[in-house]
Motif scaffolding. Sequence first.
Motif, mmCIF file in Angstrom:
data_model
loop_
_atom_site.group_PDB
_atom_site.id
_atom_site.type_symbol
_atom_site.label_atom_id
_atom_site.label_comp_id
_atom_site.label_asym_id
_atom_site.label_seq_id
_atom_site.Cartn_x
_atom_site.Cartn_y
_atom_site.Cartn_z
ATOM 1 N N LYS A 22 0.865 -1.177 0.000
ATOM 2 C CA LYS A 22 0.000 0.000 0.000
ATOM 3 C C LYS A 22 0.898 1.222 0.000
ATOM 4 C CE LYS A 22 -3.664 -2.228 2.525
ATOM 5 N NZ LYS A 22 -4.812 -2.039 3.333
ATOM 6 N N GLU A 23 0.525 2.204 -0.802
ATOM 7 C CA GLU A 23 1.228 3.488 -0.755
ATOM 8 C C GLU A 23 0.435 4.381 0.181
ATOM 9 O OE1 GLU A 23 2.532 7.247 -3.577
ATOM 10 O OE2 GLU A 23 1.794 5.411 -4.517
ATOM 11 N N ARG A 24 1.097 4.911 1.200
ATOM 12 C CA ARG A 24 0.421 5.774 2.171
ATOM 13 C C ARG A 24 0.766 7.220 1.849
ATOM 14 N NH1 ARG A 24 -0.094 3.981 8.264
ATOM 15 N NH2 ARG A 24 -1.662 2.720 7.196
ATOM 16 N N ILE A 25 -0.276 8.021 1.621
ATOM 17 C CA ILE A 25 -0.105 9.435 1.307
ATOM 18 C C ILE A 25 -0.496 10.254 2.537
ATOM 19 C CG2 ILE A 25 -0.808 11.333 -0.191
ATOM 20 C CD1 ILE A 25 -1.476 9.250 -2.314
ATOM 21 N N PHE A 26 0.389 11.144 2.942
ATOM 22 C CA PHE A 26 0.143 11.992 4.101
ATOM 23 C C PHE A 26 -0.053 13.434 3.661
ATOM 24 C CE2 PHE A 26 2.609 8.526 5.959
ATOM 25 C CZ PHE A 26 1.933 8.272 7.126
ATOM 26 N N THR A 48 -4.720 18.477 12.887
ATOM 27 C CA THR A 48 -4.813 17.051 12.597
ATOM 28 C C THR A 48 -4.533 16.861 11.114
ATOM 29 O OG1 THR A 48 -6.500 16.769 14.293
ATOM 30 C CG2 THR A 48 -6.285 15.012 12.686
ATOM 31 N N GLY A 49 -3.606 15.978 10.815
ATOM 32 C CA GLY A 49 -3.305 15.666 9.430
ATOM 33 C C GLY A 49 -4.219 14.557 8.943
ATOM 34 N N ILE A 50 -4.195 14.338 7.639
ATOM 35 C CA ILE A 50 -4.986 13.260 7.073
ATOM 36 C C ILE A 50 -4.071 12.362 6.239
ATOM 37 C CG2 ILE A 50 -7.195 14.470 7.082
ATOM 38 C CD1 ILE A 50 -6.752 15.162 4.145
ATOM 39 N N PHE A 51 -4.512 11.122 6.061
ATOM 40 C CA PHE A 51 -3.757 10.178 5.242
ATOM 41 C C PHE A 51 -4.714 9.225 4.553
ATOM 42 C CE2 PHE A 51 -4.441 7.573 8.926
ATOM 43 C CZ PHE A 51 -4.404 6.267 8.477
ATOM 44 N N ALA A 52 -4.202 8.586 3.514
ATOM 45 C CA ALA A 52 -4.981 7.570 2.788
ATOM 46 C C ALA A 52 -4.030 6.508 2.279
ATOM 47 C CB ALA A 52 -5.745 8.204 1.636
ATOM 48 N N ASP A 53 -4.522 5.291 2.150
ATOM 49 C CA ASP A 53 -3.741 4.174 1.623
ATOM 50 C C ASP A 53 -4.270 3.788 0.246
ATOM 51 O OD1 ASP A 53 -2.181 4.030 3.886
ATOM 52 O OD2 ASP A 53 -3.389 2.465 4.831
ATOM 53 N N ILE A 54 -3.345 3.594 -0.698
ATOM 54 C CA ILE A 54 -3.702 3.153 -2.049
ATOM 55 C C ILE A 54 -3.088 1.774 -2.255
ATOM 56 C CG2 ILE A 54 -3.503 3.648 -4.507
ATOM 57 C CD1 ILE A 54 -2.995 6.589 -3.702
ATOM 58 N N ASP A 55 -3.923 0.802 -2.611
ATOM 59 C CA ASP A 55 -3.411 -0.554 -2.861
ATOM 60 C C ASP A 55 -2.550 -0.559 -4.116
ATOM 61 O OD1 ASP A 55 -4.542 -1.888 -0.678
ATOM 62 O OD2 ASP A 55 -6.483 -1.993 -1.694
ATOM 63 N N ARG A 56 -1.351 -1.152 -4.004
ATOM 64 C CA ARG A 56 -0.428 -1.243 -5.134
ATOM 65 C C ARG A 56 -0.078 -2.688 -5.488
ATOM 66 N NH1 ARG A 56 -0.997 3.540 -7.507
ATOM 67 N NH2 ARG A 56 -0.308 5.257 -6.226
ATOM 68 N N GLY A 57 -0.500 -3.646 -4.670
ATOM 69 C CA GLY A 57 -0.229 -5.059 -4.980
ATOM 70 C C GLY A 57 1.229 -5.423 -4.784
ATOM 71 N N THR A 58 1.774 -6.210 -5.714
ATOM 72 C CA THR A 58 3.193 -6.592 -5.660
ATOM 73 C C THR A 58 4.014 -5.442 -6.221
ATOM 74 O OG1 THR A 58 2.594 -8.906 -5.932
ATOM 75 C CG2 THR A 58 4.884 -8.309 -6.373
ATOM 76 N N PRO A 60 -1.699 6.691 12.359
ATOM 77 C CA PRO A 60 -0.504 7.342 12.905
ATOM 78 C C PRO A 60 -0.918 8.484 13.838
ATOM 79 C CG PRO A 60 -0.323 7.100 10.518
ATOM 80 C CD PRO A 60 -1.722 6.721 10.903
ATOM 81 N N PRO A 61 -0.176 8.714 14.914
ATOM 82 C CA PRO A 61 -0.538 9.785 15.854
ATOM 83 C C PRO A 61 -0.627 11.135 15.143
ATOM 84 C CG PRO A 61 1.261 8.454 16.726
ATOM 85 C CD PRO A 61 1.016 8.004 15.324
#
Length: 193
Positions: A96-100, A111-121, A144-145
């Motif tokens: 997963k690529e995590r974008i902050f 408060t920050g935000i983040f999202a996860d994008i599935d990238r597979g192998t 994440p805190p």
Amino acid sequence: MEHLSIHDHQHGPPPPGMMPQPPQHPGGPVPQGMMPPGLGRPPQPQQLPAQMFTTAAQLLDLTDKKLLISLRDGRKLIGILRSWDQFANLVLQSTKERIFVPPVLSEKEPTGIFADIDRGTFLVRGENVLLLGEIDLDKDDDAPPGYQLADIKMVEKLARERKKEEKVKEKKKTKMLGKEGFEGENLGEMPLI
């Protein structure tokens, strides 16, 4: 194969103080032909295997574990390390690529935000890895805190906007420094008009 250390001497006599004294025979010094083998050399220190000193070999303990990897271009990847080679090229599974998007400091409760994008192998070239570390599986599901999970499209949009703003700020700073005589990375290629 003979294991050598820095204490071994291939050519010439050993330096003064390194020559062991032969044991005393009850009737005087031991005759030359009766010297026990190995007494002409100091004791051998323990040899460490050569692979202990290569960066890629340190990945052995991290194989099949969940890692967070920070890349040189700023991306953060989370995945399970399945394979690697002598160049520290990594194969990650379930990546997963995590974008902050960091919090705005002017707010009362930042408060920050983040999202996860599935990238597979995912195959990562070793020279692009800036930092990596094992993820504590007990805290893996926690945000994440200081950050909250948000919609992927919103996070991507905000991240692009922030990146543009940072790029403009960096360009202004580079121009100002260039006018003062400081030369940063790629400044020689950039016109200061």
